[in-house]
Design a protein around this motif. Structure first.
Motif, PDB file in Angstrom:
ATOM      1  N   UNK A 170       0.843  -1.059   0.011  1.00 47.35           N
ATOM      2  CA  UNK A 170       0.164   0.072  -0.056  1.00 47.35           C
ATOM      3  C   UNK A 170       0.928   1.320   0.098  1.00 47.35           C
ATOM      4  N   UNK A 171       2.233   1.103   0.305  1.00 49.66           N
ATOM      5  CA  UNK A 171       2.977   2.275   0.369  1.00 49.66           C
ATOM      6  C   UNK A 171       3.938   2.662  -0.808  1.00 49.66           C
ATOM      7  N   UNK A 172       3.964   1.524  -1.838  1.00 56.46           N
ATOM      8  CA  UNK A 172       4.863   1.569  -2.928  1.00 56.46           C
ATOM      9  C   UNK A 172       4.064   2.401  -4.018  1.00 56.46           C
ATOM     10  N   UNK A 173       4.996   3.156  -4.756  1.00 57.40           N
ATOM     11  CA  UNK A 173       4.298   3.705  -6.019  1.00 57.40           C
ATOM     12  C   UNK A 173       3.760   2.733  -7.112  1.00 57.40           C
ATOM     13  N   UNK A 174       4.432   1.791  -7.351  1.00 57.36           N
ATOM     14  CA  UNK A 174       3.920   0.868  -8.279  1.00 57.36           C
ATOM     15  C   UNK A 174       3.827  -0.610  -7.862  1.00 57.36           C
ATOM     16  N   UNK A 175       2.916  -1.211  -7.296  1.00 60.98           N
ATOM     17  CA  UNK A 175       2.855  -2.497  -6.590  1.00 60.98           C
ATOM     18  C   UNK A 175       3.084  -3.668  -7.778  1.00 60.98           C
ATOM     19  N   UNK A 176       2.760  -3.535  -8.823  1.00 57.12           N
ATOM     20  CA  UNK A 176       3.124  -4.502 -10.032  1.00 57.12           C
ATOM     21  C   UNK A 176       4.485  -4.462 -10.286  1.00 57.12           C
ATOM     22  N   UNK A 177       5.239  -3.443 -10.160  1.00 56.35           N
ATOM     23  CA  UNK A 177       6.602  -3.464 -10.252  1.00 56.35           C
ATOM     24  C   UNK A 177       7.398  -4.400  -9.473  1.00 56.35           C
ATOM     25  N   UNK A 178       6.648  -4.087  -7.932  1.00 53.01           N
ATOM     26  CA  UNK A 178       7.299  -4.529  -6.980  1.00 53.01           C
ATOM     27  C   UNK A 178       6.917  -6.178  -7.025  1.00 53.01           C
ATOM     28  N   UNK A 179       5.746  -6.653  -7.563  1.00 55.61           N
ATOM     29  CA  UNK A 179       5.562  -8.161  -7.668  1.00 55.61           C
ATOM     30  C   UNK A 179       6.394  -8.677  -8.555  1.00 55.61           C
ATOM     31  N   UNK A 180       6.878  -7.755  -9.745  1.00 57.24           N
ATOM     32  CA  UNK A 180       7.568  -8.104 -10.745  1.00 57.24           C
ATOM     33  C   UNK A 180       9.159  -8.600 -10.192  1.00 57.24           C
ATOM     34  N   UNK A 181       9.527  -7.804  -9.346  1.00 58.33           N
ATOM     35  CA  UNK A 181      10.852  -7.815  -8.409  1.00 58.33           C
ATOM     36  C   UNK A 181      10.597  -8.990  -7.447  1.00 58.33           C
ATOM     37  N   UNK A 182       9.576  -9.329  -6.953  1.00 61.36           N
ATOM     38  CA  UNK A 182       9.725 -10.439  -6.008  1.00 61.36           C
ATOM     39  C   UNK A 182       9.611 -11.683  -6.960  1.00 61.36           C
ATOM     40  N   UNK A 183       8.715 -11.642  -8.063  1.00 56.98           N
ATOM     41  CA  UNK A 183       8.945 -13.027  -8.803  1.00 56.98           C
ATOM     42  C   UNK A 183      10.122 -13.280  -9.347  1.00 56.98           C
ATOM     43  N   UNK A 184      10.892 -12.134  -9.908  1.00 51.69           N
ATOM     44  CA  UNK A 184      12.360 -12.288 -10.281  1.00 51.69           C
ATOM     45  C   UNK A 184      13.164 -12.796  -9.178  1.00 51.69           C
ATOM     46  N   UNK A 185      13.333 -12.407  -7.821  1.00 50.99           N
ATOM     47  CA  UNK A 185      14.261 -12.574  -6.934  1.00 50.99           C
ATOM     48  C   UNK A 185      14.017 -14.163  -6.171  1.00 50.99           C
ATOM     49  N   UNK A 186      12.512 -14.553  -6.490  1.00 49.24           N
ATOM     50  CA  UNK A 186      12.586 -15.568  -5.840  1.00 49.24           C
ATOM     51  C   UNK A 186      13.005 -17.089  -6.439  1.00 49.24           C
ATOM     52  N   UNK A 187      13.514 -17.804  -5.694  1.00 47.52           N
ATOM     53  CA  UNK A 187      14.048 -19.258  -6.199  1.00 47.52           C
ATOM     54  C   UNK A 187      12.908 -19.920  -6.862  1.00 47.52           C
ATOM     55  N   UNK A 188      13.079 -20.772  -7.895  1.00 51.00           N
ATOM     56  CA  UNK A 188      11.967 -21.630  -8.024  1.00 51.00           C
ATOM     57  C   UNK A 188      11.527 -22.602  -6.888  1.00 51.00           C
ATOM     58  N   UNK A 189      10.420 -22.782  -6.644  1.00 50.76           N
ATOM     59  CA  UNK A 189       9.708 -23.559  -5.607  1.00 50.76           C
ATOM     60  C   UNK A 189       9.786 -22.594  -4.177  1.00 50.76           C
ATOM     61  N   UNK A 190      10.234 -21.338  -4.377  1.00 51.19           N
ATOM     62  CA  UNK A 190      10.368 -20.279  -3.101  1.00 51.19           C
ATOM     63  C   UNK A 190       9.032 -19.868  -2.884  1.00 51.19           C
ATOM     64  N   UNK A 191       8.616 -19.181  -1.779  1.00 49.43           N
ATOM     65  CA  UNK A 191       7.458 -18.738  -1.227  1.00 49.43           C
ATOM     66  C   UNK A 191       7.364 -17.414  -0.994  1.00 49.43           C
ATOM     67  N   UNK A 192       6.351 -16.603  -1.534  1.00 51.55           N
ATOM     68  CA  UNK A 192       6.216 -15.197  -1.131  1.00 51.55           C
ATOM     69  C   UNK A 192       4.915 -14.993  -0.105  1.00 51.55           C
TER      70      UNK A 192
END
Ligand SMILES: C[S@@+](CC[C@H](N)C(=O)[O-])C[C@H]1O[C@@H](n2cnc3c(N)ncnc32)[C@H](O)[C@@H]1O
Length: 234
Positions: free
Chosen positions: A105-127
């Motif tokens: 709720x505090x970030x300018x662009x939540x879709x960008x944050x989700x893109x980054x979370x997806x990128x840095x997660x290891x396969x099989x990793x959890x968010x």
């Protein structure tokens, strides 16, 4: 990274620093704080998502996050890397767990944050994402939006949904709004601080009403915060 230099941003930084400050005034302040007017639904933590060698905690200024790399805009004690969640300075697939608790709720662009979370997660990793639905305006250092549970699920993208639900319920919503409402009548900050302390101590036991209410399928109509657990396929 664009850290706003608004009064709210400065206030947020003071709050974070105060959380761990050894100064006696700050210790006294912490002791006088009433318990939070909310309880967490234990079902939120029933998901089996073990930590890995590297785990990421987004937005943990003023919190301790043992076992995690703590990233926040503010370089205050406890933060390991000062960066924006919209442009994480980490390689792809590094983290086994990503915690993003009350940050989107505090970030300018939540879709960008989700893109980054997806990128840095290891396969099989959890968010693990948590967001407010019915909650007062609170700038850390800005406050852009609220989410329904459906709105939160929409952010999953290519990640699989493992579990979703309400962390904090209708009574939490009523209590946090009541405290804010009373403070609206008080023109001076010292009065608001006293009102928050006194009412907070009087009202916090009511939070246990959510033990009953969260069994209702309709509790989410005025739920406070919702969560989702996501897993990267692979
Ligand atoms: C409501 S607080 C989260 C509280 C924390 N999860 C906890 O449980 O103690 C939101 C946090 O997100 C941080 N934040 C806001 N925008 C951010 C961004 N773009 N990148 C990283 N952190 C950000 C704020 O500085 C603040 O520490």
């Amino acid at each position: 990274m664009d850290l706003p230099s608004t009064p709210a941003a400065k206030r947020a930084e003071v709050i974070y620093r105060r959380r761990f400050s050894p100064a006696w005034r700050d210790r006294l302040w912490r002791m006088l704080q009433p318990p939070a007017p909310l309880i967490h639904d234990p079902r939120e933590t029933e998901v089996e998502a073990p930590l890995g060698r590297w785990n990421l905690y987004l937005g943990g200024a003023g919190a301790r996050a043992p076992g995690y790399v703590n990233v926040d805009l503010f370089a205050v004690p406890g933060v390991d890397v000062a960066a924006s969640a919209e442009a994480l300075p980490f390689p792809d697939g590094l983290f086994q767990r990503v915690e993003c608790d009350a940050v989107l709720e505090h970030v300018e662009n939540p879709e960008k944050v989700m893109g980054e979370i997806t990128r840095v997660l290891a396969p099989g990793g959890f968010a693990h994402l948590v967001v407010p639905f019915c909650h007062p305006f609170h700038e850390y250092p800005r406050d852009y939006r609220r989410y329904t549970l459906h709105g939160l699920l929409q952010l999953a993208g290519s990640l699989e949904v493992v579990a979703a639900g309400w962390r904090t319920g209708p009574t939490a919503t009523l209590l946090v709004f009541f405290l804010e409402y009373v403070k609206l009548w008080l023109p001076w900050r010292p009065l608001r601080v006293v009102a928050h302390g006194v009412l907070g101590w009087l009202l916090w036991p009511l939070r246990y009403l959510d033990v009953i209410l969260r069994r209702s399928a309709r509790a989410g109509r005025i739920g406070n915060h919702c969560y989702v657990w996501l897993r990267k396929p692979g």
